[in-house]
Design a protein around this motif. Sequence first.
Motif, PDB file in Angstrom:
ATOM      1  N   ALA A  58     -16.142 -39.480 -58.778  1.00  0.00           N
ATOM      2  CA  ALA A  58     -15.809 -38.662 -57.874  1.00  0.00           C
ATOM      3  C   ALA A  58     -14.144 -38.119 -57.920  1.00  0.00           C
ATOM      4  N   LYS A  59     -13.677 -38.522 -59.084  1.00  0.00           N
ATOM      5  CA  LYS A  59     -12.190 -38.355 -59.525  1.00  0.00           C
ATOM      6  C   LYS A  59     -11.338 -38.845 -58.486  1.00  0.00           C
ATOM      7  N   GLY A  60     -11.922 -40.065 -57.933  1.00  0.00           N
ATOM      8  CA  GLY A  60     -10.886 -41.125 -57.478  1.00  0.00           C
ATOM      9  C   GLY A  60     -10.302 -42.016 -58.325  1.00  0.00           C
ATOM     10  N   THR A  61      -9.627 -43.208 -57.782  1.00  0.00           N
ATOM     11  CA  THR A  61      -8.923 -43.950 -58.632  1.00  0.00           C
ATOM     12  C   THR A  61      -9.591 -45.357 -58.776  1.00  0.00           C
ATOM     13  N   ALA A  62      -9.466 -46.122 -59.647  1.00  0.00           N
ATOM     14  CA  ALA A  62     -10.050 -47.615 -59.755  1.00  0.00           C
ATOM     15  C   ALA A  62      -8.776 -48.706 -60.147  1.00  0.00           C
ATOM     16  N   ASP A  63      -8.988 -49.808 -59.822  1.00  0.00           N
ATOM     17  CA  ASP A  63      -8.003 -50.788 -59.897  1.00  0.00           C
ATOM     18  C   ASP A  63      -8.842 -51.983 -61.048  1.00  0.00           C
ATOM     19  N   PHE A  64      -8.306 -51.780 -62.112  1.00  0.00           N
ATOM     20  CA  PHE A  64      -8.742 -52.873 -63.306  1.00  0.00           C
ATOM     21  C   PHE A  64      -7.907 -53.994 -63.276  1.00  0.00           C
ATOM     22  N   SER A  65      -6.926 -54.244 -62.669  1.00  0.00           N
ATOM     23  CA  SER A  65      -6.033 -55.193 -62.962  1.00  0.00           C
ATOM     24  C   SER A  65      -6.567 -56.572 -62.315  1.00  0.00           C
ATOM     25  N   VAL A  66      -7.390 -56.583 -61.499  1.00  0.00           N
ATOM     26  CA  VAL A  66      -8.272 -57.797 -60.769  1.00  0.00           C
ATOM     27  C   VAL A  66      -9.748 -57.512 -60.955  1.00  0.00           C
ATOM     28  N   THR A  67     -10.362 -58.393 -61.583  1.00  0.00           N
ATOM     29  CA  THR A  67     -11.884 -58.376 -61.412  1.00  0.00           C
ATOM     30  C   THR A  67     -12.805 -59.184 -60.520  1.00  0.00           C
ATOM     31  N   PRO A  68     -13.245 -58.774 -59.584  1.00  0.00           N
ATOM     32  CA  PRO A  68     -14.046 -59.426 -58.616  1.00  0.00           C
ATOM     33  C   PRO A  68     -15.422 -60.217 -59.199  1.00  0.00           C
ATOM     34  N   ASP A  69     -15.458 -61.404 -58.506  1.00  0.00           N
ATOM     35  CA  ASP A  69     -16.549 -62.355 -58.981  1.00  0.00           C
ATOM     36  C   ASP A  69     -17.989 -61.784 -58.440  1.00  0.00           C
ATOM     37  N   ARG A  70     -18.654 -61.077 -59.154  1.00  0.00           N
ATOM     38  CA  ARG A  70     -19.908 -60.675 -58.570  1.00  0.00           C
ATOM     39  C   ARG A  70     -21.221 -61.446 -58.685  1.00  0.00           C
ATOM     40  N   ALA A  90     -26.176 -41.811 -60.194  1.00  0.00           N
ATOM     41  CA  ALA A  90     -26.009 -40.769 -59.061  1.00  0.00           C
ATOM     42  C   ALA A  90     -24.517 -39.992 -59.159  1.00  0.00           C
ATOM     43  N   ALA A  91     -23.505 -41.109 -59.122  1.00  0.00           N
ATOM     44  CA  ALA A  91     -22.381 -40.558 -59.144  1.00  0.00           C
ATOM     45  C   ALA A  91     -21.852 -39.415 -60.020  1.00  0.00           C
ATOM     46  N   TRP A  92     -22.275 -39.790 -61.342  1.00  0.00           N
ATOM     47  CA  TRP A  92     -21.845 -39.010 -62.540  1.00  0.00           C
ATOM     48  C   TRP A  92     -23.028 -37.605 -62.513  1.00  0.00           C
ATOM     49  N   SER A  93     -24.067 -37.870 -61.723  1.00  0.00           N
ATOM     50  CA  SER A  93     -25.064 -36.439 -61.642  1.00  0.00           C
ATOM     51  C   SER A  93     -24.649 -35.369 -60.621  1.00  0.00           C
ATOM     52  N   ALA A  94     -23.635 -35.966 -59.903  1.00  0.00           N
ATOM     53  CA  ALA A  94     -22.988 -35.179 -58.859  1.00  0.00           C
ATOM     54  C   ALA A  94     -22.459 -33.755 -59.342  1.00  0.00           C
ATOM     55  N   PRO A  95     -22.878 -32.730 -58.745  1.00  0.00           N
ATOM     56  CA  PRO A  95     -22.235 -31.351 -59.182  1.00  0.00           C
ATOM     57  C   PRO A  95     -20.667 -31.540 -59.268  1.00  0.00           C
ATOM     58  N   GLY A  96     -20.013 -31.078 -60.391  1.00  0.00           N
ATOM     59  CA  GLY A  96     -18.635 -31.035 -60.658  1.00  0.00           C
ATOM     60  C   GLY A  96     -18.045 -32.339 -61.256  1.00  0.00           C
ATOM     61  N   ALA A  97     -18.917 -33.495 -61.259  1.00  0.00           N
ATOM     62  CA  ALA A  97     -18.450 -34.646 -62.005  1.00  0.00           C
ATOM     63  C   ALA A  97     -17.784 -34.591 -63.366  1.00  0.00           C
ATOM     64  N   LEU A  98     -18.288 -33.969 -64.100  1.00  0.00           N
ATOM     65  CA  LEU A  98     -17.673 -33.552 -65.426  1.00  0.00           C
ATOM     66  C   LEU A  98     -16.790 -32.620 -65.369  1.00  0.00           C
ATOM     67  N   GLU A  99     -16.198 -32.024 -64.430  1.00  0.00           N
ATOM     68  CA  GLU A  99     -15.069 -31.024 -64.334  1.00  0.00           C
ATOM     69  C   GLU A  99     -13.718 -31.777 -64.116  1.00  0.00           C
ATOM     70  N   GLY A 100     -12.884 -31.069 -64.770  1.00  0.00           N
ATOM     71  CA  GLY A 100     -11.524 -31.241 -64.430  1.00  0.00           C
ATOM     72  C   GLY A 100     -11.007 -32.548 -65.230  1.00  0.00           C
ATOM     73  N   THR A 101      -9.927 -32.908 -64.599  1.00  0.00           N
ATOM     74  CA  THR A 101      -9.184 -34.352 -65.221  1.00  0.00           C
ATOM     75  C   THR A 101      -9.339 -35.260 -64.232  1.00  0.00           C
ATOM     76  N   SER A 102      -9.559 -36.503 -64.623  1.00  0.00           N
ATOM     77  CA  SER A 102      -9.680 -37.820 -63.831  1.00  0.00           C
ATOM     78  C   SER A 102      -8.216 -38.220 -63.284  1.00  0.00           C
ATOM     79  N   GLN A 103      -8.122 -38.380 -61.752  1.00  0.00           N
ATOM     80  CA  GLN A 103      -6.933 -38.578 -61.301  1.00  0.00           C
ATOM     81  C   GLN A 103      -6.540 -40.099 -61.679  1.00  0.00           C
ATOM     82  N   GLY A 104      -7.540 -40.944 -61.610  1.00  0.00           N
ATOM     83  CA  GLY A 104      -7.483 -42.381 -62.040  1.00  0.00           C
ATOM     84  C   GLY A 104      -7.285 -42.567 -63.832  1.00  0.00           C
ATOM     85  N   MET A 105      -7.627 -41.646 -64.445  1.00  0.00           N
ATOM     86  CA  MET A 105      -7.242 -42.042 -65.835  1.00  0.00           C
ATOM     87  C   MET A 105      -6.423 -41.065 -66.636  1.00  0.00           C
TER      88      MET A 105
END
Length: 194
Positions: A58-70, A90-105
């Motif tokens: 969804a062109k959001g961000t993600a924090d990979f500095s900490v990994t939760p215990d799931r 489902a998230a990667w199926s959303a319209p526009g998911a493959l368009e543009g540049t990732s804010q997080g990456m």
Amino acid sequence: MANEISVLLEGAAREARPVVHGVREEQFGDPTPCSEYDVRALLNHLFHVVVSFQALAAKGTADFSVTPDRVGGGGDWRGRFDDETARLVAAWSAPGALEGTSQGMGLPQATVGGMVLGDLTVHAWDLARATGQDFAPYEPSMPVLVAGWRELAPTGRKMGVFGEPFPVPEGASPFTELLALSGRDPDWSPAVTG
């Protein structure tokens, strides 16, 4: 609305789920082909990737500095993995998911989608090898993954997420090449003790 990455992710998730379901808690401390992770840590890492890349779709961000215990708190973590991989698709199926540049990456969204496809595929193999299970990748994803990892591998090595390429014979299968590009020994197996 399905796109190429979401279709491939669905196939990769379908192959990964039985491996995750086949991991037994008594195997949590066992080594994996990722030397920095035992089985439990790798499961948590894979969970974290699957959840985080939903936000990245969804062109959001993600924090990979900490990994939760799931997986350490008990409960139905296998069922949660199924649910989270379905949300990932489902998230990667959303319209526009493959368009543009990732804010997080800071990379093209299509590249980011290919990254999670690779993680889901290769870490499922890691877990299968570590826990004595069979694994076959979702074959239709191989051309996309090999082409993407050939391009990303040098940057991955600089960032410390890929090892040096493992030598493989000419004519190796695409999946063997994919594993080798990441620095994995395609013939890795747990050390026999005793």
